[in-house]
Write an enzyme that holds these catalytic residues in place. Structure first.
Site, PDB file in Angstrom:
ATOM      1  N   ASP A  75      22.636  65.785  24.013  1.00 12.28           N
ATOM      2  CA  ASP A  75      21.195  66.521  23.913  1.00 12.28           C
ATOM      3  C   ASP A  75      21.173  68.140  24.241  1.00 12.28           C
ATOM      4  O   ASP A  75      22.254  68.493  24.902  1.00 12.28           O
ATOM      5  CB  ASP A  75      20.410  65.824  25.024  1.00 12.28           C
ATOM      6  N   ASP A  76      20.240  68.756  23.650  1.00  6.65           N
ATOM      7  CA  ASP A  76      19.916  69.972  23.937  1.00  6.65           C
ATOM      8  C   ASP A  76      20.781  71.285  23.151  1.00  6.65           C
ATOM      9  O   ASP A  76      20.676  72.191  23.731  1.00  6.65           O
ATOM     10  CB  ASP A  76      19.979  70.389  25.522  1.00  6.65           C
ATOM     11  N   HIS A 136      15.595  66.970  18.388  1.00  8.06           N
ATOM     12  CA  HIS A 136      15.365  66.792  19.904  1.00  8.06           C
ATOM     13  C   HIS A 136      13.982  67.685  20.125  1.00  8.06           C
ATOM     14  O   HIS A 136      14.011  68.318  21.164  1.00  8.06           O
ATOM     15  CB  HIS A 136      16.335  67.333  20.703  1.00  8.06           C
ATOM     16  N   HIS A 140      11.957  72.127  22.834  1.00  6.32           N
ATOM     17  CA  HIS A 140      12.168  71.059  24.055  1.00  6.32           C
ATOM     18  C   HIS A 140      10.776  71.166  25.000  1.00  6.32           C
ATOM     19  O   HIS A 140      10.981  71.170  26.091  1.00  6.32           O
ATOM     20  CB  HIS A 140      13.356  71.575  24.768  1.00  6.32           C
ATOM     21  N   TYR A 177      13.178  65.363  27.604  1.00  8.35           N
ATOM     22  CA  TYR A 177      12.904  64.706  28.999  1.00  8.35           C
ATOM     23  C   TYR A 177      12.580  62.887  28.842  1.00  8.35           C
ATOM     24  O   TYR A 177      12.290  62.348  29.500  1.00  8.35           O
ATOM     25  CB  TYR A 177      11.607  65.088  29.610  1.00  8.35           C
ATOM     26  N   HIS A 235      25.071  66.104  27.960  1.00  6.53           N
ATOM     27  CA  HIS A 235      24.687  67.555  27.285  1.00  6.53           C
ATOM     28  C   HIS A 235      25.713  68.286  27.040  1.00  6.53           C
ATOM     29  O   HIS A 235      26.763  68.058  27.438  1.00  6.53           O
ATOM     30  CB  HIS A 235      23.583  67.934  28.488  1.00  6.53           C
TER      31      HIS A 235
END
Ligand SMILES: [Zn+2]
Length: 390
Positions: A75-76, A136, A140, A177, A235
């Site tokens: 992620d991210d 995603h 965010h 999240y 991540h």
């Protein structure tokens, strides 16, 4: 502390104090993020969004349906270590899924689709090497803290980047999240997104990498690859996640008999279904969207799944040889091989956790041949000039 989709749903919300999957401290305030825009972008706001394939919509997908698989989800990103991470995956012959954001709040990091930045080329490389790219969101945001209109913008804006760079956009999404409630899940389904959770959290954002390794190795060593599988979360913002944890995860998974695959593969979903063609609204390289009657009212959070499992399979030619597709070098071959991997259909019990009031039948059904992967390769090559990586 780790949350499971069950826990989340039982609580009505997907986010609980101290259980965030992403570190809120790693990004600046929302206001500063929301000002970062990239224009022009393709506009996908009017694209039709039929719910194709047999993987359910309107639920929280917290685990794989195909045993023996570990789907690493990162992620991210993308971020400054993405190229290294792709190198590690390539060296080990494994595939993974990246849930990307346009803006991850990291100082100086170009927006994902910025043509002057490194990420468009890395997106093409990731696709060419068989990885899956999911959404995603644009920047965010916590989907429980913004309006439905803002949520839609967070999704549609990132779709524009995907279309600009790759020519198609994802059907898989992980909420920032992992924060969602019934309304979010329904909106995601209406917009044609699978809501992907996880069942193995490495907690790498806490920066205790010894602990992260222990969490992962304990999981894969205490279960049998013949019956178990995982959607693992990590991540790519931290250097050690990439340069230390990634290889450890790969080694531990292999040592215990697990194959490392994409989320789509661990759910038995053909690659063509991982993305939506903005021109047709259907699967990439596949047949036109399924007749709308069943899905038309994309407002089906409750009835979810099944009806949509209409598999409007794009399969026209059963299996095109793996390497045949390519006239173009290694890139495609790689892609194709991934796609040609026999997609095992879920034999295990449904792992999808129903959204609040939903019961989701196991994703099952067809074993569509992944011939469509080839189409993905074709799309990439044809429309997108992916030749760059040959
Ligand atoms: Zn995140």
């Amino acid at each position: 502390m780790r949350i499971t989709s069950t826990t989340v749903l039982a609580g009505g919300l997907a986010i609980l104090p101290g259980t965030l999957a992403c570190d809120p401290n790693l990004r600046p305030a929302r206001d500063s993020l929301s000002r970062r825009e990239l224009a022009p972008r393709a506009d996908t706001s009017s694209v039709k969004r039929p719910q194709f394939g047999s993987v359910p919509y309107g639920v929280s997908i917290g685990s794989c349906t195909v045993p023996g698989k570990v789907a690493i989800t990162i992620d991210d990103g993308f971020h400054i270590y993405t190229s290294d991470l792709l190198d590690i995956f390539k060296r080990n012959g494994v595939k993974a899924t990246f849930f990307v954001v346009a803006d991850n709040g990291q100082f100086g990091r170009p927006l994902l689709g910025d043509p002057s930045g490194p990420f468009p080329a890395l997106m093409k490389r990731a696709i060419a090497e068989g990885h899956q790219l999911g959404s995603h969101s644009w920047s965010h945001q916590n989907f429980l803290e913004i309006s439905p209109q803002e949520r839609q913008q967070e999704l549609v804006k990132l779709e524009g980047t995907f279309v600009d760079v790759l020519g198609f956009f994802p059907t898989y999404f992980r909420p920032p999240y992992t924060a969602f409630d019934n309304a979010v899940v329904k909106q995601l389904a209406d917009l044609g997104y699978h809501n992907v959770n996880y069942d193995l959290d490495t907690d790498d954002w806490k920066l205790d990498f010894a602990k992260s390794k222990s969490i992962f190795s304990s999981a894969v060593s205490s279960t049998s690859a013949s019956t178990s599988s995982y959607i693992a979360l990590m991540h790519e913002l931290e250097e050690k996640s990439v340069h230390e944890l990634a290889q450890f995860i790969i080694d531990a998974a292999k040592k215990n008999g697990y194959d490392l695959v994409t989320v789509g593969e661990c759910l038995g979903d053909p690659p063509s279904n991982w993305y939506r063609d903005p021109a047709t609204g259907g699967p990439v390289g596949g047949a036109p969207p399924p007749p709308d009657p069943t899905t038309s009212s994309s407002s089906s959070t409750s009835s979810t799944t099944s009806s949509k499992s209409t598999t409007s399979s794009p399969s026209s030619s059963s299996k095109s040889s793996s390497s045949s597709s390519s006239s173009k070098g290694s890139t495609i071959v790689t892609t194709t091989s991934i796609i040609t991997t026999p997609v095992q259909r879920p034999t295990a019990p449904a792992t999808t956790t129903p959204a609040p009031a939903t019961t989701s039948p196991p994703a099952q059904g067809d074993a569509r041949s992944l011939n469509s992967l080839i189409s993905v390769g074709a799309v990439l090559l044809g429309g997108l000039g992916l030749l760059v990586y040959l």
